[in-house]
Write a protein that holds these residues in place. Structure first.
Motif, PDB file in Angstrom:
ATOM      1  N   ALA A  56       0.937  -0.962  -0.265  1.00 13.98           N
ATOM      2  CA  ALA A  56       0.165  -0.268  -0.116  1.00 13.98           C
ATOM      3  C   ALA A  56       0.795   1.557   0.065  1.00 13.98           C
ATOM      4  O   ALA A  56       0.227   2.334  -0.784  1.00 13.98           O
ATOM      5  CB  ALA A  56      -0.936   0.064   1.452  1.00 13.98           C
ATOM      6  N   SER A  57       1.770   0.604   0.788  1.00 11.95           N
ATOM      7  CA  SER A  57       3.020   2.943   1.057  1.00 11.95           C
ATOM      8  C   SER A  57       3.236   2.880  -0.519  1.00 11.95           C
ATOM      9  O   SER A  57       4.784   4.057  -0.667  1.00 11.95           O
ATOM     10  CB  SER A  57       3.376   2.445   1.933  1.00 11.95           C
ATOM     11  N   TRP A  58       3.439   1.607  -1.515  1.00 11.27           N
ATOM     12  CA  TRP A  58       4.988   1.835  -2.712  1.00 11.27           C
ATOM     13  C   TRP A  58       4.085   2.221  -3.720  1.00 11.27           C
ATOM     14  O   TRP A  58       2.029   2.346  -3.756  1.00 11.27           O
ATOM     15  CB  TRP A  58       4.649   0.401  -3.428  1.00 11.27           C
ATOM     16  N   THR A  59       4.421   3.802  -4.614  1.00  2.00           N
ATOM     17  CA  THR A  59       3.765   4.490  -5.548  1.00  2.00           C
ATOM     18  C   THR A  59       4.520   4.082  -6.764  1.00  2.00           C
ATOM     19  O   THR A  59       5.489   3.677  -6.969  1.00  2.00           O
ATOM     20  CB  THR A  59       4.589   6.059  -4.932  1.00  2.00           C
ATOM     21  N   PRO A  67       9.331   1.703  -3.307  1.00  4.51           N
ATOM     22  CA  PRO A  67       8.813   1.552  -1.796  1.00  4.51           C
ATOM     23  C   PRO A  67       9.172   3.116  -1.929  1.00  4.51           C
ATOM     24  O   PRO A  67      10.147   4.303  -2.273  1.00  4.51           O
ATOM     25  CB  PRO A  67      10.094   0.645  -1.541  1.00  4.51           C
ATOM     26  N   PRO A  68       8.899   3.831  -0.727  1.00  6.49           N
ATOM     27  CA  PRO A  68       9.249   5.107  -0.141  1.00  6.49           C
ATOM     28  C   PRO A  68      10.763   5.186   0.871  1.00  6.49           C
ATOM     29  O   PRO A  68      10.971   6.529   0.870  1.00  6.49           O
ATOM     30  CB  PRO A  68       8.680   5.073   1.323  1.00  6.49           C
ATOM     31  N   ILE A  69      10.802   4.488   0.648  1.00  5.42           N
ATOM     32  CA  ILE A  69      12.196   4.262   1.435  1.00  5.42           C
ATOM     33  C   ILE A  69      13.492   3.590   0.525  1.00  5.42           C
ATOM     34  O   ILE A  69      13.605   2.213   0.196  1.00  5.42           O
ATOM     35  CB  ILE A  69      12.509   3.952   2.423  1.00  5.42           C
ATOM     36  N   ILE A  83       5.908  -1.803   8.883  1.00  9.55           N
ATOM     37  CA  ILE A  83       6.854  -0.572   9.723  1.00  9.55           C
ATOM     38  C   ILE A  83       7.275   0.330   8.781  1.00  9.55           C
ATOM     39  O   ILE A  83       7.871   0.937   9.532  1.00  9.55           O
ATOM     40  CB  ILE A  83       8.097  -1.642  10.873  1.00  9.55           C
ATOM     41  N   GLY A  84       6.410   0.319   7.543  1.00 14.51           N
ATOM     42  CA  GLY A  84       6.678   0.593   7.025  1.00 14.51           C
ATOM     43  C   GLY A  84       8.368   1.091   6.333  1.00 14.51           C
ATOM     44  O   GLY A  84       9.146   2.033   6.166  1.00 14.51           O
TER      45      GLY A  84
END
Length: 92
Positions: A56-59, A67-69, A83-84
């Motif tokens: 869900a956190s990936w774009t 990934p966001p990181i 935990i992202g």
């Protein structure tokens, strides 16, 4: 001869994949594909098929899920969306 057909929902998500005869008449929500890899749950945008969103956190950026990181430079990791962040895999 047969054709590969992706069936899309109203949001252009792939709901099903079928194989049909050449004389099959396509419906408005069906797309023929040849060599592309097509995933149920993926998207069809601007003439291209995309795999489903892995977390869900990936774009999506330029057709790839990001990934966001960024992935760490060294070691082996897996993404933990709860935990992202990346979690190191301990090699045995």
């Amino acid at each position: 001869m047969t054709k590969n057909v992706a069936i899309l929902n109203t949001e252009n998500k792939i709901e099903n994949i079928i194989i049909v005869n050449d004389d099959y008449e396509l419906n408005q929500n069906e797309i023929i594909y040849d060599t592309e890899v097509v995933y149920i749950g993926g998207d069809y945008i601007d003439g291209y098929f995309y795999p489903p969103q892995p977390f869900a956190s990936w774009t999506r950026l330029e057709g790839k899920w990001i990934p966001p990181i960024p992935y760490p430079n060294e070691g082996r990791y897996y993404w933990d969306d709860s935990i992202g962040n990346w979690v190191e895999t301990l090699a045995k």
